[in-house]
Write an enzyme that holds these catalytic residues in place. Structure first.
Site, PDB file in Angstrom:
ATOM      1  N   HIS A   1      46.863  18.320  24.993  1.00  0.00           N
ATOM      2  CA  HIS A   1      47.938  19.149  24.202  1.00  0.00           C
ATOM      3  C   HIS A   1      48.601  19.991  25.312  1.00  0.00           C
ATOM      4  CE1 HIS A   1      46.788  22.939  22.400  1.00  0.00           C
ATOM      5  NE2 HIS A   1      46.767  23.529  23.634  1.00  0.00           N
ATOM      6  N   LYS A   2      47.337  20.222  26.631  1.00  0.00           N
ATOM      7  CA  LYS A   2      48.523  21.735  27.467  1.00  0.00           C
ATOM      8  C   LYS A   2      49.919  20.861  27.899  1.00  0.00           C
ATOM      9  CE  LYS A   2      44.176  22.324  29.991  1.00  0.00           C
ATOM     10  NZ  LYS A   2      43.627  22.141  31.086  1.00  0.00           N
TER      11      LYS A   2
ATOM     12  N   ASP B   1      44.357  24.971  37.933  1.00  0.00           N
ATOM     13  CA  ASP B   1      42.796  24.704  37.252  1.00  0.00           C
ATOM     14  C   ASP B   1      42.056  26.343  36.494  1.00  0.00           C
ATOM     15  OD1 ASP B   1      39.454  23.464  37.667  1.00  0.00           O
ATOM     16  OD2 ASP B   1      39.316  24.812  39.184  1.00  0.00           O
TER      17      ASP B   1
ATOM     18  N   PHE C   1      37.969  25.831  22.536  1.00  0.00           N
ATOM     19  CA  PHE C   1      36.785  25.335  23.036  1.00  0.00           C
ATOM     20  C   PHE C   1      35.871  25.657  24.078  1.00  0.00           C
ATOM     21  CE2 PHE C   1      39.473  24.437  27.621  1.00  0.00           C
ATOM     22  CZ  PHE C   1      40.322  25.218  27.068  1.00  0.00           C
TER      23      PHE C   1
ATOM     24  N   TYR D   1      33.992  28.423  26.464  1.00  0.00           N
ATOM     25  CA  TYR D   1      33.340  29.388  26.135  1.00  0.00           C
ATOM     26  C   TYR D   1      34.346  30.682  25.332  1.00  0.00           C
ATOM     27  CZ  TYR D   1      31.211  28.013  30.753  1.00  0.00           C
ATOM     28  OH  TYR D   1      30.611  27.145  31.250  1.00  0.00           O
ATOM     29  N   ASP D   2      34.696  29.657  24.814  1.00  0.00           N
ATOM     30  CA  ASP D   2      35.601  30.811  23.580  1.00  0.00           C
ATOM     31  C   ASP D   2      34.958  31.627  22.627  1.00  0.00           C
ATOM     32  OD1 ASP D   2      37.918  30.099  24.335  1.00  0.00           O
ATOM     33  OD2 ASP D   2      38.921  29.225  22.989  1.00  0.00           O
TER      34      ASP D   2
ATOM     35  N   LYS E   1      45.195  33.364  20.402  1.00  0.00           N
ATOM     36  CA  LYS E   1      44.349  33.028  21.750  1.00  0.00           C
ATOM     37  C   LYS E   1      45.497  32.862  22.758  1.00  0.00           C
ATOM     38  CE  LYS E   1      41.684  30.432  24.087  1.00  0.00           C
ATOM     39  NZ  LYS E   1      41.124  28.948  25.079  1.00  0.00           N
TER      40      LYS E   1
ATOM     41  N   HIS F   1      44.928  33.432  29.867  1.00  0.00           N
ATOM     42  CA  HIS F   1      44.844  33.408  31.328  1.00  0.00           C
ATOM     43  C   HIS F   1      45.476  32.359  31.003  1.00  0.00           C
ATOM     44  CE1 HIS F   1      42.061  31.208  28.719  1.00  0.00           C
ATOM     45  NE2 HIS F   1      41.142  30.442  30.626  1.00  0.00           N
ATOM     46  N   ARG F   2      45.500  30.895  30.662  1.00  0.00           N
ATOM     47  CA  ARG F   2      46.798  30.074  30.508  1.00  0.00           C
ATOM     48  C   ARG F   2      48.142  30.396  31.016  1.00  0.00           C
ATOM     49  NH1 ARG F   2      42.967  26.116  30.616  1.00  0.00           N
ATOM     50  NH2 ARG F   2      42.114  27.202  28.304  1.00  0.00           N
TER      51      ARG F   2
HETATM   52  P1  IMP Z   1      40.081  23.390  32.685  1.00  0.00           P
HETATM   53  O1  IMP Z   1      40.527  23.332  34.548  1.00  0.00           O
HETATM   54  O2  IMP Z   1      41.372  24.035  31.740  1.00  0.00           O
HETATM   55  O3  IMP Z   1      39.832  22.285  32.770  1.00  0.00           O
HETATM   56  O4  IMP Z   1      39.211  24.563  32.898  1.00  0.00           O
HETATM   57  C1  IMP Z   1      37.694  23.798  33.379  1.00  0.00           C
HETATM   58  C2  IMP Z   1      36.699  24.656  33.084  1.00  0.00           C
HETATM   59  O5  IMP Z   1      36.600  26.642  32.291  1.00  0.00           O
HETATM   60  C3  IMP Z   1      36.752  24.497  30.659  1.00  0.00           C
HETATM   61  O6  IMP Z   1      35.718  23.032  30.604  1.00  0.00           O
HETATM   62  C4  IMP Z   1      35.648  25.462  30.067  1.00  0.00           C
HETATM   63  O7  IMP Z   1      34.901  25.603  30.635  1.00  0.00           O
HETATM   64  C5  IMP Z   1      36.367  26.217  30.993  1.00  0.00           C
HETATM   65  N1  IMP Z   1      37.906  27.269  30.194  1.00  0.00           N
HETATM   66  C6  IMP Z   1      38.499  27.154  31.019  1.00  0.00           C
HETATM   67  N2  IMP Z   1      39.616  27.713  30.086  1.00  0.00           N
HETATM   68  C7  IMP Z   1      39.087  27.838  28.800  1.00  0.00           C
HETATM   69  C8  IMP Z   1      39.417  28.204  28.156  1.00  0.00           C
HETATM   70  O8  IMP Z   1      40.849  28.920  27.244  1.00  0.00           O
HETATM   71  N3  IMP Z   1      38.289  29.227  26.212  1.00  0.00           N
HETATM   72  C9  IMP Z   1      36.759  28.337  26.904  1.00  0.00           C
HETATM   73  N4  IMP Z   1      36.643  28.008  27.698  1.00  0.00           N
HETATM   74  C10 IMP Z   1      37.689  27.483  29.176  1.00  0.00           C
END
Ligand code: IMP
Length: 197
Positions: free
Chosen positions: A15-16, A72, A151, A153-154, A174, A179-180
């Site tokens: 997806h990313k 991350d 997904f 903590y959404d 969203k 943030h992403r």
């Molecule tokens: P990652 O580094 O993007 O894999 O995120 C690490 C962890 O942070 C994920 O497994 C989630 O628990 C939490 N997280 C990161 N981005 C999100 C988001 O957009 N929504 C909800 N939880 C997030």
């Protein structure tokens, strides 16, 4: 004639990958870890998002000699000293998000300070140098879960200026503020300014 830049994204999250590839258009070709034959679960032992992102992009740069970026992300809750932070995925000691959310809600129980933020840091290893791009969205933690989308903590995060959790929003809504997306947009801007793309 310009060449197409090749970059590795140190992830196998389809997806990313798709999202970033579509933002870069035909300016650059983004390869996954699978694409370059890297089957290693690259360690993430840092205490900050930046350290973890750099650890992953360094791994590819050193072992595959390619330009690379890694991300991350996580949730930071003010009243919990910015926990779970880099431990977001395994806050309860497991990857079970139900348990992770339960633990967070228990630790925040009766606490009036519900301020939180999601943060992403991307490290790009490009032509021998590291570049960092960050995205943050401020908000607060609800008392209980709401919504079924998204997904992690959404279901318990409401961004400032809104009344619904991320899990109650469409993916598009969203993405328009996450943030992403903010961090990725900064990465894409940087890459588009580079020669050869
Ligand atoms: P990652 O580094 O993007 O894999 O995120 C690490 C962890 O942070 C994920 O497994 C989630 O628990 C939490 N997280 C990161 N981005 C999100 C988001 O957009 N929504 C909800 N939880 C997030």
């Amino acid at each position: 004639m310009s060449e197409r830049m090749e970059l590795v994204f140190a992830s196998n999250n389809v997806h990313k990958l798709k999202e970033i590839q579509s933002m870069l258009g035909d300016k650059a070709s983004v390869k996954s870890l699978d694409d370059i034959g890297c089957n290693v679960d690259i360690p993430e032992t840092g205490l900050t998002f930046a350290e973890n992102a750099k650890q992953k992009s360094d791994y590819v740069a050193v072992n595959y000699d390619m330009d690379c970026f890694a991300d991350d992300s996580g949730l930071e809750v003010e009243a919990l000293g910015q926990e779970p932070g880099v431990f977001s995925a395994r806050y309860s000691g497991t990857r079970d998000m139900e348990a992770n959310i339960d633990l967070l809600l228990t630790r925040l129980k009766n606490n009036e300070n519900r301020k939180a933020r999601f943060r992403t840091v991307i490290c790009l290893h490009f032509k021998g140098k590291d570049h960092f791009f960050e995205g943050t969205i401020q908000g607060h933690i609800r008392e209980a879960r709401h919504g079924v989308g998204g997904f992690g903590y959404d279901p318990i995060f409401i961004p400032n200026g809104h009344e619904r959790t991320f899990a109650e929003m469409s993916q598009e809504e969203k993405n328009s503020m996450s943030h992403r997306s903010i961090a990725v947009a900064k990465l894409v801007d940087f890459l588009k300014q580079q020669p050869l793309i």
